[in-house]
Design a protein around this motif. Structure first.
Motif, PDB file in Angstrom:
ATOM      1  N   LEU A  60       0.841  -1.365   0.047  1.00 38.38           N
ATOM      2  CA  LEU A  60       0.037  -0.003  -0.109  1.00 38.38           C
ATOM      3  C   LEU A  60       0.801   1.145   0.125  1.00 38.38           C
ATOM      4  CD1 LEU A  60      -2.346  -1.927   0.325  1.00 38.38           C
ATOM      5  CD2 LEU A  60      -3.129  -0.406   2.166  1.00 38.38           C
ATOM      6  N   THR A  61       1.979   1.174   0.742  1.00 40.27           N
ATOM      7  CA  THR A  61       2.736   2.377   0.883  1.00 40.27           C
ATOM      8  C   THR A  61       3.360   2.810  -0.772  1.00 40.27           C
ATOM      9  OG1 THR A  61       3.572   2.241   3.047  1.00 40.27           O
ATOM     10  CG2 THR A  61       5.022   3.434   1.633  1.00 40.27           C
ATOM     11  N   ARG A  62       3.847   1.547  -1.364  1.00 36.24           N
ATOM     12  CA  ARG A  62       4.548   1.890  -2.571  1.00 36.24           C
ATOM     13  C   ARG A  62       3.456   2.353  -3.687  1.00 36.24           C
ATOM     14  NH1 ARG A  62       7.392  -2.756  -5.869  1.00 36.24           N
ATOM     15  NH2 ARG A  62       5.174  -3.400  -6.189  1.00 36.24           N
ATOM     16  N   ASP A  63       2.247   1.530  -3.701  1.00 34.59           N
ATOM     17  CA  ASP A  63       1.450   1.650  -4.736  1.00 34.59           C
ATOM     18  C   ASP A  63       0.836   3.157  -4.560  1.00 34.59           C
ATOM     19  OD1 ASP A  63       2.320  -0.620  -5.757  1.00 34.59           O
ATOM     20  OD2 ASP A  63       0.481  -1.785  -5.612  1.00 34.59           O
ATOM     21  N   ALA A  64       0.228   3.385  -3.185  1.00 38.53           N
ATOM     22  CA  ALA A  64      -0.499   4.652  -3.138  1.00 38.53           C
ATOM     23  C   ALA A  64       0.382   5.887  -3.222  1.00 38.53           C
ATOM     24  CB  ALA A  64      -0.958   4.601  -1.451  1.00 38.53           C
ATOM     25  N   ALA A  65       1.951   5.671  -2.986  1.00 35.10           N
ATOM     26  CA  ALA A  65       2.657   6.766  -3.113  1.00 35.10           C
ATOM     27  C   ALA A  65       2.836   7.128  -4.715  1.00 35.10           C
ATOM     28  CB  ALA A  65       4.036   6.367  -2.742  1.00 35.10           C
ATOM     29  N   ARG A  66       2.766   6.165  -5.497  1.00 34.07           N
ATOM     30  CA  ARG A  66       2.812   6.232  -7.169  1.00 34.07           C
ATOM     31  C   ARG A  66       1.444   6.862  -7.611  1.00 34.07           C
ATOM     32  NH1 ARG A  66       5.487   0.250  -8.809  1.00 34.07           N
ATOM     33  NH2 ARG A  66       7.610   0.721  -8.356  1.00 34.07           N
ATOM     34  N   ASP A  67       0.315   6.524  -6.846  1.00 34.46           N
ATOM     35  CA  ASP A  67      -0.915   6.946  -7.393  1.00 34.46           C
ATOM     36  C   ASP A  67      -1.629   7.142  -6.446  1.00 34.46           C
ATOM     37  OD1 ASP A  67      -3.228   7.677  -8.898  1.00 34.46           O
ATOM     38  OD2 ASP A  67      -3.721   5.790  -9.585  1.00 34.46           O
ATOM     39  N   ALA A 136       2.426   6.719   2.808  1.00 42.06           N
ATOM     40  CA  ALA A 136       2.242   6.754   1.104  1.00 42.06           C
ATOM     41  C   ALA A 136       2.371   8.586   0.925  1.00 42.06           C
ATOM     42  CB  ALA A 136       1.175   5.932   0.430  1.00 42.06           C
ATOM     43  N   PHE A 137       1.312   8.929   1.857  1.00 45.95           N
ATOM     44  CA  PHE A 137       1.113  10.456   1.592  1.00 45.95           C
ATOM     45  C   PHE A 137       2.126  11.445   2.305  1.00 45.95           C
ATOM     46  CE2 PHE A 137      -2.967   8.856   0.496  1.00 45.95           C
ATOM     47  CZ  PHE A 137      -3.547   9.994  -0.486  1.00 45.95           C
ATOM     48  N   GLU A 138       3.278  10.746   2.899  1.00 45.23           N
ATOM     49  CA  GLU A 138       4.270  11.403   3.486  1.00 45.23           C
ATOM     50  C   GLU A 138       3.903  12.314   4.565  1.00 45.23           C
ATOM     51  OE1 GLU A 138       7.712  12.345   0.779  1.00 45.23           O
ATOM     52  OE2 GLU A 138       6.186  12.057  -0.858  1.00 45.23           O
ATOM     53  N   ARG A 139       2.843  11.767   5.401  1.00 47.08           N
ATOM     54  CA  ARG A 139       2.250  12.609   6.508  1.00 47.08           C
ATOM     55  C   ARG A 139       2.910  11.581   7.656  1.00 47.08           C
ATOM     56  NH1 ARG A 139      -1.523  16.557   5.638  1.00 47.08           N
ATOM     57  NH2 ARG A 139      -1.263  17.176   3.327  1.00 47.08           N
ATOM     58  N   MET A 140       3.867  12.007   8.207  1.00 45.14           N
ATOM     59  CA  MET A 140       4.523  11.129   9.375  1.00 45.14           C
ATOM     60  C   MET A 140       4.091  11.360  10.797  1.00 45.14           C
ATOM     61  SD  MET A 140       5.884   9.126   7.049  1.00 45.14           S
ATOM     62  CE  MET A 140       6.749   9.165   5.479  1.00 45.14           C
ATOM     63  N   THR A 141       3.399  12.691  10.942  1.00 44.88           N
ATOM     64  CA  THR A 141       3.192  13.158  12.324  1.00 44.88           C
ATOM     65  C   THR A 141       2.171  12.078  12.978  1.00 44.88           C
ATOM     66  OG1 THR A 141       3.482  15.257  11.681  1.00 44.88           O
ATOM     67  CG2 THR A 141       2.088  14.965  13.554  1.00 44.88           C
ATOM     68  N   PRO A 142       1.087  11.798  12.151  1.00 44.40           N
ATOM     69  CA  PRO A 142       0.030  10.715  13.040  1.00 44.40           C
ATOM     70  C   PRO A 142       0.945   9.478  13.663  1.00 44.40           C
ATOM     71  CG  PRO A 142      -0.911  11.591  11.070  1.00 44.40           C
ATOM     72  CD  PRO A 142       0.645  12.207  10.986  1.00 44.40           C
ATOM     73  N   ILE A 143       1.826   9.022  12.704  1.00 42.39           N
ATOM     74  CA  ILE A 143       2.527   7.774  12.976  1.00 42.39           C
ATOM     75  C   ILE A 143       3.201   8.061  14.324  1.00 42.39           C
ATOM     76  CG2 ILE A 143       4.388   6.226  12.452  1.00 42.39           C
ATOM     77  CD1 ILE A 143       3.364   6.693   9.426  1.00 42.39           C
ATOM     78  N   SER A 273      10.559   5.149  -4.824  1.00 37.57           N
ATOM     79  CA  SER A 273       9.320   4.382  -5.642  1.00 37.57           C
ATOM     80  C   SER A 273       9.099   5.473  -6.857  1.00 37.57           C
ATOM     81  CB  SER A 273       8.199   4.041  -4.746  1.00 37.57           C
ATOM     82  OG  SER A 273       8.425   3.269  -3.773  1.00 37.57           O
ATOM     83  N   ARG A 274       9.157   6.745  -6.378  1.00 42.13           N
ATOM     84  CA  ARG A 274       8.923   7.919  -7.660  1.00 42.13           C
ATOM     85  C   ARG A 274      10.067   8.038  -8.528  1.00 42.13           C
ATOM     86  NH1 ARG A 274       6.797  10.214  -3.216  1.00 42.13           N
ATOM     87  NH2 ARG A 274       8.240  11.758  -3.269  1.00 42.13           N
ATOM     88  N   LEU A 275      11.194   7.397  -8.019  1.00 44.36           N
ATOM     89  CA  LEU A 275      12.550   7.735  -8.848  1.00 44.36           C
ATOM     90  C   LEU A 275      12.746   6.477  -9.645  1.00 44.36           C
ATOM     91  CD1 LEU A 275      14.940   9.567  -6.393  1.00 44.36           C
ATOM     92  CD2 LEU A 275      13.849  10.745  -8.374  1.00 44.36           C
ATOM     93  N   ALA A 276      11.900   5.493  -9.446  1.00 44.60           N
ATOM     94  CA  ALA A 276      12.402   4.320 -10.314  1.00 44.60           C
ATOM     95  C   ALA A 276      12.384   4.419 -11.501  1.00 44.60           C
ATOM     96  CB  ALA A 276      11.209   3.215  -9.883  1.00 44.60           C
ATOM     97  N   ALA A 277      11.670   5.488 -12.223  1.00 41.17           N
ATOM     98  CA  ALA A 277      11.770   5.691 -13.900  1.00 41.17           C
ATOM     99  C   ALA A 277      13.007   6.611 -14.101  1.00 41.17           C
ATOM    100  CB  ALA A 277      10.483   6.321 -14.218  1.00 41.17           C
ATOM    101  N   GLN A 278      13.652   7.001 -13.122  1.00 42.08           N
ATOM    102  CA  GLN A 278      15.040   7.821 -13.246  1.00 42.08           C
ATOM    103  C   GLN A 278      16.143   7.078 -12.735  1.00 42.08           C
ATOM    104  OE1 GLN A 278      14.044  12.023 -12.108  1.00 42.08           O
ATOM    105  NE2 GLN A 278      12.024  11.561 -11.887  1.00 42.08           N
ATOM    106  N   PRO A 279      16.696   6.282 -13.364  1.00 41.97           N
ATOM    107  CA  PRO A 279      17.698   5.469 -12.937  1.00 41.97           C
ATOM    108  C   PRO A 279      19.119   6.178 -12.365  1.00 41.97           C
ATOM    109  CG  PRO A 279      17.061   4.546 -14.925  1.00 41.97           C
ATOM    110  CD  PRO A 279      16.315   5.782 -14.741  1.00 41.97           C
ATOM    111  N   ALA A 280      19.421   7.200 -13.307  1.00 42.33           N
ATOM    112  CA  ALA A 280      20.568   7.918 -12.891  1.00 42.33           C
ATOM    113  C   ALA A 280      20.416   8.591 -11.464  1.00 42.33           C
ATOM    114  CB  ALA A 280      21.021   8.984 -13.928  1.00 42.33           C
ATOM    115  N   GLU A 281      19.216   9.463 -11.406  1.00 40.95           N
ATOM    116  CA  GLU A 281      18.825   9.898  -9.967  1.00 40.95           C
ATOM    117  C   GLU A 281      18.882   9.056  -8.908  1.00 40.95           C
ATOM    118  OE1 GLU A 281      18.093  13.167  -7.711  1.00 40.95           O
ATOM    119  OE2 GLU A 281      19.188  12.854  -9.529  1.00 40.95           O
ATOM    120  N   LEU A 282      18.365   7.655  -9.306  1.00 40.02           N
ATOM    121  CA  LEU A 282      18.127   6.840  -8.158  1.00 40.02           C
ATOM    122  C   LEU A 282      19.265   6.323  -7.689  1.00 40.02           C
ATOM    123  CD1 LEU A 282      15.973   4.757  -6.882  1.00 40.02           C
ATOM    124  CD2 LEU A 282      16.327   3.204  -8.886  1.00 40.02           C
TER     125      LEU A 282
END
Length: 407
Positions: A60-67, A136-143, A273-282
Motif C-alpha cells: 500500500l505504501t508503494r502503490d499509493a505513493a505512485r498513484d 504513502a502521503f508522506e504525513r508522518m506526524t500521525p505515526i 519509488s517515484r524515482l524508479a523511472a529515473q535510474p541515474a537519479e536513483l
C-alpha cells in the motif's frame, strides 16, 4: 524527505526509548528470567503478526505513493483481504501453539502469555494498513503521535501491572490494551484526513489480485521477522530464559543504533519509488545514502562497543553487565545490516522483491544452521557470532547482484 526523516527519527527514538524503558522496568522488577519470558512471548507472536500483515502495508505504501488517487480503493481492498489472511494465520498459530505445548517444556505462564498476546496477530496488521497510508502521503506526524503516545501509556500500565504483582502476564495485558487504543486512534485520524478524497473503487484491485501482488512482500516480511528473532528462540530452546534475558538486553542497546537508519529508510522508500523511472537519479541518491549510513553506523558501532559495560550498568544494573561481550559482538554486525537494509529498499524501488527474498532466505537458513551450531557450542555469544557472519555474507551477495543489475 528530510522533514519526514526527522519525524520518523523522533518516532523511532521516542519509541525505542520507551520500549527500552519497558524492558528495563520488567528486567529490574522480574529479573533476567522474567524479561526472558516476556521477550520469548513477543518473539513467538511477532512473526505471526507480520505474516498476517502479508506485506499489505509495504504494498500500500508503494502503490499509493505512485498513484494517490487510488489510495481509498487500495485501502478498502486491503480491509476486505485482511480478515481472510488473519483467520488463516490464527488457525495455523493455534496448531503451532498446541504442538509446542505437547513437544516442548513450556511454563504455563508462558503459554498463557502467548494466548493473551495472540490478539496482536489481528491488531498489528490492521494498524499497519492505516500507518502505511500516512507513509504513502508522506504525513508522518500521525505515526509519531500514535506510536510514541501509545508506548508511553504502555509504560505506565506496565508499571501498574508490576506494582500489583501481575508479573509478566500483566505486562502482556498492558501491551494488548495499548494496541487496541492505537488502532482506534489512527483509524479515526485517517478517516478525518481522507474524508475529502474521492474514492475510485472501479480502479481498485480485487481481493485476490491484491493478495497475489502482496505475496513477495509477505515473504520478505516473514523471512526478516524470523531472522531477527531466530537467535532469541534458539537461545531459549538451547540455553534458557536467563540467557535470553541477557541477549535481549544486549540486542536492545544495539537496536538503538538503527534508529536513524530506519528513519531514513522510511522516508526513502516512497521517494525512491517515484524515482524508479529515473535510474541515474536513483543511483545518485543511493550512493549518497550508502556513504552517509556507513559513517553513521560505523560511529555508532564503535561507541556501543566501547561503552557497553557502562550502558548495561546504568540501565539494567550490575546483573546484566556480563552481557557486555554480546553488545560488542552484535555492534560489529550493525554496519553490514544497515547497508543490507539500504540495498533492500533500493531493490524494492526497482521492483526486485524476488531477488531480495532469495538472498534473505539463504541468510535465514544460514542463520539457523550456523546459529544452532554456535549456540550449542558457545551459548548466547555464539548467536551473536553467527549474526556477524551471516550479515556480512548477505551484504556481499546482495551487492554482487546489484552490481550485475547496473552493469
Amino acid at each position: 524527505m528530510s522533514r519526514n526523516a526527522l519525524i520518523l527519527f523522533a518516532n523511532n527514538a521516542g519509541g525505542a526509548a520507551l520500549a527500552f524503558a519497558i524492558a528495563v522496568l520488567i528486567g529490574r522488577t522480574l529479573g533476567a528470567e522474567g524479561l526472558g519470558q516476556y521477550k520469548f512471548v513477543i518473539a513467538w507472536i511477532t512473526p505471526l503478526a507480520l505474516l498476517a500483515d502479508f506485506g499489505l502495508g509495504t504494498l500500500l505504501t508503494r502503490d499509493a505513493a505512485r498513484d494517490r488517487s487510488a489510495a481509498i480503493g487500495l485501502l478498502r481492498s486491503a480491509n476486505r483481504a485482511l480478515p481472510w489472511i488473519v483467520g488463516a494465520v490464527l488457525i495455523a498459530a493455534s496448531g503451532a501453539l498446541l504442538l509446542t505445548l505437547l513437544t516442548a517444556q513450556v511454563a504455563p505462564s508462558i503459554a498463557i502469555g502467548i494466548l493473551l498476546a495472540g490478539s496482536l496477530i489481528a491488531l498489528d496488521p490492521w494498524y499497519g494498513l492505516y500507518s502505511a497510508m500516512f507513509r504513502a502521503f508522506e504525513r508522518m506526524t500521525p505515526i509519531l503521535v500514535v506510536n510514541v503516545g501509545g508506548l508511553f501509556v504502555q509504560l505506565l500500565l506496565t508499571a501498574f501491572a508490576l506494582r500489583t504483582a501481575s508479573g509478566f502476564i500483566g505486562s502482556i495485558g498492558a501491551l494488548v490494551i495499548v494496541n487496541v487504543a492505537q488502532l482506534a486512534l489512527i483509524g479515526g485520524w485517517w478517516r478525518r484526513f481522507a474524508r475529502p478524497m474521492p474514492a475510485h473503487d472501479s480502479a481498485a484491485p480485487t481481493t485476490r489480485e491484491l493478495i497475489r501482488r502482496a505475496v513477495p512482500f509477505a515473504l520478505a516480511t516473514l523471512i526478516g521477522a524470523l531472522g531477527v528473532r531466530l537467535n532469541v528462540l534458539l537461545i531459549g530452546w538451547r540455553v534458557g530464559d536467563s540467557a535470553v534475558g541477557l541477549y535481549s538486553a544486549a540486542s536492545s542497546l544495539v537496536e538503538a543504533g538503527r534508529l536513524l537508519p530506519n528513519a531514513l529508510f522510511g522516508a526513502l522508500f516512497p521517494a525512491l519509488s517515484r524515482l524508479a523511472a529515473q535510474p541515474a537519479e536513483l543511483r545518485r541518491v543511493f550512493r549518497r545514502s550508502a556513504v552517509l549510513l556507513t559513517l553513521i553506523s560505523s560511529g555508532l558501532a564503535l561507541s556501543l562497543a566501547i561503552s557497553a559495560p557502562l550502558l548495561l550498568h546504568l540501565t539494567y544494573r550490575d546483573v546484566f553487565v556480563s552481557a557486555a561481550p554480546l553488545v560488542q559482538l552484535l555492534s560489529v554486525a550493525l554496519v553490514p545490516s544497515v547497508l543490507h537494509g539500504l540495498l533492500n529498499v533500493y531493490l524494492y524501488s526497482l521492483g526486485r522483491e524476488s531477488l531480495v527474498n532469495r538472498v534473505s532466505l539463504i541468510a535465514l537458513i544460514a542463520q539457523a544452521l550456523i546459529g544452532g551450531l554456535c549456540v550449542a557450542a558457545f551459548g548466547a555469544i555464539g548467536a551473536a557470532l553467527a549474526s556477524v557472519i551471516v550479515e556480512c555474507a548477505a551484504l556481499v551477495l546482495l551487492s554482487l547482484h546489484r552490481t550485475h543489475l547496473i552493469a
